[in-house]
Design an enzyme around this catalytic site. Structure first.
Site, PDB file in Angstrom:
ATOM      1  N   GLU A   1      14.684  49.506  81.380  1.00 24.14           N
ATOM      2  CA  GLU A   1      14.827  50.946  81.437  1.00 24.14           C
ATOM      3  C   GLU A   1      16.029  51.369  80.768  1.00 24.14           C
ATOM      4  O   GLU A   1      16.193  52.407  79.929  1.00 24.14           O
ATOM      5  CB  GLU A   1      15.022  51.555  83.021  1.00 24.14           C
TER       6      GLU A   1
ATOM      7  N   HIS B   1       2.188  52.690  76.724  1.00 26.51           N
ATOM      8  CA  HIS B   1       2.315  51.478  77.611  1.00 26.51           C
ATOM      9  C   HIS B   1       1.142  50.618  77.128  1.00 26.51           C
ATOM     10  O   HIS B   1       1.658  49.422  77.712  1.00 26.51           O
ATOM     11  CB  HIS B   1       2.252  51.896  79.088  1.00 26.51           C
TER      12      HIS B   1
END
Length: 531
Positions: free
Chosen positions: A350, A433
């Site tokens: 992240e 993703h």
């Protein structure tokens, strides 16, 4: 067991204000002490080189350069990154990098899709209100949505046209930031593209703590301690279950202790500092990895630490990075089976979205979006290897602790049933993703090679897409190559073919053209059908 799908996203400020000039410049450790004048000279020379080579850069009347980043090499070479404007409007896909030798002579250039940024008129025929209304309609499920239109020159496909880039922001089911960025032609009203404004993580499984660790805290005047890291500057706070969309850096409550002993090591702990231990330690490991390995002092390379929040929202099974508040947020899981999302590679992933936003700002759409996600997977994994923690050992299984047995894997990404092992012309149409699998597979092949291999007790078996045999050079070398490729050569619209070129340029810079490392990087890209 096939892992449950999970999106790892970061709130990328570049998607909203692509021409924001960053205060920090990327300077490798070898040149961190370079005088300000050297940096300013490089910037001045770069501007002059663009002006002298206007045809190369597509730089013409009405355009301006907005400084974004500077990389100074040990040999005196420089790489100056600019965003562009046209008559004051941001040019989406107009970013460029000027590569100069030690004397300031132009060596090469890297340029996003746009060459000519000029449009016939900057007066829209479609009103801002109309664009905003269309954007709201294109973002169903976003509660309390607010739309903010911005007039831009959109040239991400190479053809400039006037457009409204409208950001729709609101909240999702659990109070987390949610929204979309919708781009519409400001002349015809045609929707050009839309993509998620929030890069958000959702997962299932059991959180894995990092055991008993040493963490840096701050002693309070008058006694007691706070979870403020005096070395790296980050502070870890209790969000008190405020929604992610409500959080500011000033929100929350700092954790305090009279004994400097934190947490009880239990899952679903009633001690609210237990999740904070993992968050605080893993933020430190991420900071240290970037600083000690790549010479980068913090997310924006300005030495500033982030605010880290735990206990965000109610039953928020999530983790995300936010550029807006310059903070990391983690939820408490679903309250029944999933504890906090604070494992090493998740947090490294992240925070890497913040690094990407501050450098190449890879667009979260198409192949560049897959590269954005892959970059976070790669460096999240490298943070895990760097930490060398006995509980959460280094591996090529991304998010195996919070989403067992793993969310994504590098040796053969398609084992998750969704991700791509090999590049094809349709990869850019996949969810980012899943298209990230091509980059992850390349990283594994370049690091460890093809075929079967056991590392830290985990057996991998990585095939190539072209039937070749690849010999790896180790993940440390490949990560250094990828970091230089990201921060020096990639731009917002870089695709997989461009990533190969960027990685080879970086390998040449670090190890020499034709070196073992250079050839391994090339062979690994060929091994995933990127040529």
């Amino acid at each position: 067991m096939t892992p449950t799908p999970l999106s790892r996203r970061a709130r990328v400020a570049g998607a909203v204000a692509i021409v924001a000039a960053l205060a920090g410049a990327t300077v490798p450790a070898a040149t961190a002490s370079a005088a300000t004048g050297t940096r300013e000279a490089a910037i001045s020379q770069a501007r002059a080189n663009v002006a002298r080579n206007a045809g190369v850069f597509g730089f013409g009347a009405g355009q301006d350069l907005v400084l974004k980043d500077v990389v100074l090499d040990a040999d005196g070479a420089s790489h100056v990154r600019f965003d562009r404007t046209f008559q004051g409007l941001p040019v989406v896909g107009g970013d460029l990098v000027v590569h100069q030798d030690a004397k300031g002579k132009l060596k090469d250039s890297s340029r996003a899709a746009a060459h000519d940024a000029a449009v016939k008129s900057t007066v829209p025929k479609v009103t801002a209100q109309s664009g905003a209304a269309g954007a709201l309609a294109a973002a169903p499920g976003v509660k309390d949505a607010v739309s903010t239109p911005e007039l831009v020159v959109w040239a991400a496909d190479g053809t400039p046209r006037l457009a409204w880039r409208t950001t729709v922001e609101g909240t999702g089911e659990h109070g987390q930031p949610a929204g979309k960025v919708v781009v519409t032609d400001a002349t015809t009203g045609e929707q050009i593209e839309s993509y998620d404004a929030e890069h958000q993580a959702s997962g299932t499984g059991n959180s894995e703590y990092t055991g008993t660790v040493t963490i840096d805290t701050t002693a309070k005047t008058g006694g007691g301690y706070t979870l403020t890291d005096p070395v790296r500057g980050h502070v870890t706070k209790d969000a008190n279950n405020l929604s992610a969309s409500s959080l500011k850096a000033s929100s929350g409550t700092p954790f305090t202790s009279t004994t400097n002993v934190w947490g009880d090591g239990k899952k679903f702990s009633s001690d609210r500092s237990t999740a904070a231990v993992d968050a605080h330690a893993n933020t430190a490991w991420t900071y240290d990895y970037y600083k000690n390995v790549h010479g980068r002092s913090g997310i924006k390379n300005d030495g500033k630490g982030a605010t880290v929040f735990v206990h965000v929202g109610t039953n928020w099974d999530n983790a995300q990075w936010s550029d807006t508040c310059f903070c990391m947020m983690t939820g408490d899981g679903d309250g029944t089976t999933d504890p906090e999302q604070v494992d090493l590679d998740t947090m490294g992933h992240e925070m890497t979205h913040g690094v990407t936003s501050a450098t190449a700002n890879l667009r979260y759409s198409g192949e560049s979006g897959g590269l954005n996600e892959s970059t976070s997977d790669i460096f999240g994994t490298m943070v895990e290897f760097y930490a060398n923690n006995s509980v959460d050992t280094g591996d090529y299984l991304f998010s195996d602790q919070s989403t067992p047995p793993w969310l994504r894997r590098f040796d053969k990404p398609s084992l998750d049933g969704r991700s791509a092992d090999c590049w094809s012309s349709s990869v850019g149409k996949l969810d980012v993703h899943n298209s990230s699998g091509v980059g992850n597979h390349w990283f594994y092949l370049a690091s460890e090679g093809s075929g079967s291999k056991t590392i830290n007790g985990v057996t991998y078996n990585s095939p190539t897409c072209n039937g070749s045999t690849v010999t790896g050079i180790g993940h440390d070398k490949v990560a250094k190559i990828w970091y230089r490729a990201l921060t020096v050569y990639m731009t917002s619209t870089t695709n997989y073919k461009g990533a190969r070129a960027a990685a080879l340029n970086a390998a040449r810079d670090l190890y020499g053209a034709g070196s073992t490392e250079y050839n391994a990087v090339a062979a690994a890209w060929s091994g995933v059908n990127v040529s």
